[in-house]
Design a protein around this motif. Sequence first.
Motif, PDB file in Angstrom:
ATOM      1  N   TRP A  56       0.835  -1.208   0.000  1.00  6.50           N
ATOM      2  CA  TRP A  56       0.000   0.000   0.000  1.00  6.50           C
ATOM      3  C   TRP A  56       0.870   1.259   0.000  1.00  6.50           C
ATOM      4  O   TRP A  56       0.652   2.182  -0.798  1.00  6.50           O
ATOM      5  CB  TRP A  56      -0.918  -0.027   1.228  1.00  6.50           C
ATOM      6  CG  TRP A  56      -1.370   1.327   1.677  1.00  6.50           C
ATOM      7  CD1 TRP A  56      -2.413   2.055   1.199  1.00  6.50           C
ATOM      8  CD2 TRP A  56      -0.755   2.142   2.693  1.00  6.50           C
ATOM      9  NE1 TRP A  56      -2.504   3.267   1.846  1.00  6.50           N
ATOM     10  CE2 TRP A  56      -1.488   3.340   2.778  1.00  6.50           C
ATOM     11  CE3 TRP A  56       0.337   1.965   3.550  1.00  6.50           C
ATOM     12  CZ2 TRP A  56      -1.162   4.359   3.664  1.00  6.50           C
ATOM     13  CZ3 TRP A  56       0.671   2.972   4.439  1.00  6.50           C
ATOM     14  CH2 TRP A  56      -0.076   4.149   4.493  1.00  6.50           C
ATOM     15  N   ILE A  60       0.983   4.390  -2.700  1.00  3.29           N
ATOM     16  CA  ILE A  60       0.669   5.770  -2.329  1.00  3.29           C
ATOM     17  C   ILE A  60       1.821   6.690  -2.747  1.00  3.29           C
ATOM     18  O   ILE A  60       1.622   7.762  -3.339  1.00  3.29           O
ATOM     19  CB  ILE A  60       0.415   5.876  -0.813  1.00  3.29           C
ATOM     20  CG1 ILE A  60      -0.883   5.158  -0.423  1.00  3.29           C
ATOM     21  CG2 ILE A  60       0.389   7.334  -0.370  1.00  3.29           C
ATOM     22  CD1 ILE A  60      -2.157   5.871  -0.815  1.00  3.29           C
ATOM     23  N   CYS A 148     -10.924  11.586  -4.966  1.00  4.92           N
ATOM     24  CA  CYS A 148     -10.879  11.090  -3.595  1.00  4.92           C
ATOM     25  C   CYS A 148     -11.672  12.029  -2.689  1.00  4.92           C
ATOM     26  O   CYS A 148     -12.231  13.018  -3.145  1.00  4.92           O
ATOM     27  CB  CYS A 148      -9.428  10.977  -3.119  1.00  4.92           C
ATOM     28  SG  CYS A 148      -8.512   9.623  -3.911  1.00  4.92           S
ATOM     29  N   ASN A 241     -10.214   0.076  -2.212  1.00  3.48           N
ATOM     30  CA  ASN A 241      -8.844  -0.175  -1.747  1.00  3.48           C
ATOM     31  C   ASN A 241      -8.083  -1.053  -2.736  1.00  3.48           C
ATOM     32  O   ASN A 241      -7.227  -1.835  -2.349  1.00  3.48           O
ATOM     33  CB  ASN A 241      -8.859  -0.817  -0.359  1.00  3.48           C
ATOM     34  CG  ASN A 241      -7.508  -0.737   0.332  1.00  3.48           C
ATOM     35  OD1 ASN A 241      -6.767   0.223   0.135  1.00  3.48           O
ATOM     36  ND2 ASN A 241      -7.171  -1.739   1.125  1.00  3.48           N
ATOM     37  N   GLN A 246      -5.396   3.051  -4.626  1.00  2.00           N
ATOM     38  CA  GLN A 246      -4.242   3.511  -3.855  1.00  2.00           C
ATOM     39  C   GLN A 246      -3.385   4.489  -4.655  1.00  2.00           C
ATOM     40  O   GLN A 246      -2.890   5.477  -4.113  1.00  2.00           O
ATOM     41  CB  GLN A 246      -3.426   2.306  -3.386  1.00  2.00           C
ATOM     42  CG  GLN A 246      -4.164   1.464  -2.357  1.00  2.00           C
ATOM     43  CD  GLN A 246      -3.549   0.097  -2.150  1.00  2.00           C
ATOM     44  OE1 GLN A 246      -2.516  -0.234  -2.720  1.00  2.00           O
ATOM     45  NE2 GLN A 246      -4.187  -0.717  -1.318  1.00  2.00           N
ATOM     46  N   ALA A 249      -5.227   7.683  -4.651  1.00  2.00           N
ATOM     47  CA  ALA A 249      -5.083   8.330  -3.345  1.00  2.00           C
ATOM     48  C   ALA A 249      -3.719   8.985  -3.199  1.00  2.00           C
ATOM     49  O   ALA A 249      -3.594  10.044  -2.575  1.00  2.00           O
ATOM     50  CB  ALA A 249      -5.307   7.307  -2.231  1.00  2.00           C
ATOM     51  N   GLN A 294      -7.141   6.201   3.337  1.00  2.00           N
ATOM     52  CA  GLN A 294      -5.834   5.890   2.747  1.00  2.00           C
ATOM     53  C   GLN A 294      -4.680   6.643   3.407  1.00  2.00           C
ATOM     54  O   GLN A 294      -3.523   6.230   3.263  1.00  2.00           O
ATOM     55  CB  GLN A 294      -5.851   6.203   1.245  1.00  2.00           C
ATOM     56  CG  GLN A 294      -6.843   5.387   0.441  1.00  2.00           C
ATOM     57  CD  GLN A 294      -6.431   3.928   0.287  1.00  2.00           C
ATOM     58  OE1 GLN A 294      -5.296   3.561   0.589  1.00  2.00           O
ATOM     59  NE2 GLN A 294      -7.348   3.090  -0.172  1.00  2.00           N
TER      60      GLN A 294
END
Length: 324
Positions: A56, A60, A148, A241, A246, A249, A294
């Motif tokens: 993750w 990001i 987002c 998700n 991700q 985000a 996130q």
Amino acid sequence: MGTGYTEAQLRAAAADAVRAPSLHNTQPWRFRLRDGAIEVCVDPTRRLPATDPSGWGTRIAGGAALFNLRLSLAVAGAPATVRLRPYPAEPDVLARLVPELPRRPTPTELSLYAAVPRRFSNRAPFWPDPVPADARWRLGEAARAEQCWLELVIGVTAVNAFAEIARSAHRVLERDPAYRAERAAWVRTEPAPDGVPARAGGPQTEPQDLLPSRGFGGLDRAPGRDFEPEPLVAVLGATGNTVVDQVLAGQALQRVLLTATDAGLAVSMLSQPIEVSGAREALRLSLGRFGTPQMVMRIGYGQPGVATPRRSVDEVLDVAVAPG
């Protein structure tokens, strides 16, 4: 459409892209020129297996670097069309950017771009000055512009409830020796091109602190001195998700961070409630939002942050050679 980006354009854009934030400042990205397109890739050698086992955090960070890359190209008059996860057989390629029709940059793009070299995570206590309503609105609009949402945690009761979730997640993480060792391995006491310099780590956590912070080797504080009693906490979330969520985000995170910098605000990130699945779900339920949190940010006014180092552009570039 243009005929393709050049190596010079890739190099110039990558110099801005590497200013994006990443967990422990690992800088887990690479940039590649292939068939006239620029690709943003995960660097698998810079993953954090204990801190970020799902990847993750790398996605990001890759999304944040992608936003800077998009912004750099747009300001140079060579905006891009972006395709996320373009190759199912190459999961480490997060995005492919191909030239759009040339145009002049917008005033917003110019303002955000000017903030790129001034954006630093600020782990020090903030001043008590409240963040005005117009700045809060701008931050929310920045998240929405990247598909987002941004939820502000307002009021003593809501902030205290969030703080309990954050502290609980922090305790879970700190019980893992591998997690602690991995963090320690990225603290830098000598000059280095990556990691978190101890001088930028912020003060050490104290028992009375409302919100947890990672121990990056910062200085002790005077006894009894707390961080802000009621900080402005913002939760950034995406529709879902998935890997694409991700990356989206990450782009939204960077746009929010640059918008905050442009408004004269300081920001630090609190990812502990995101790294622990139970805490993330508790956070989502407390907000009453659909989608998935996130990232969490602490936002306010304070002394200028401290820059963290970056690797040279040459270390993160790949130029694919066409078969001949």
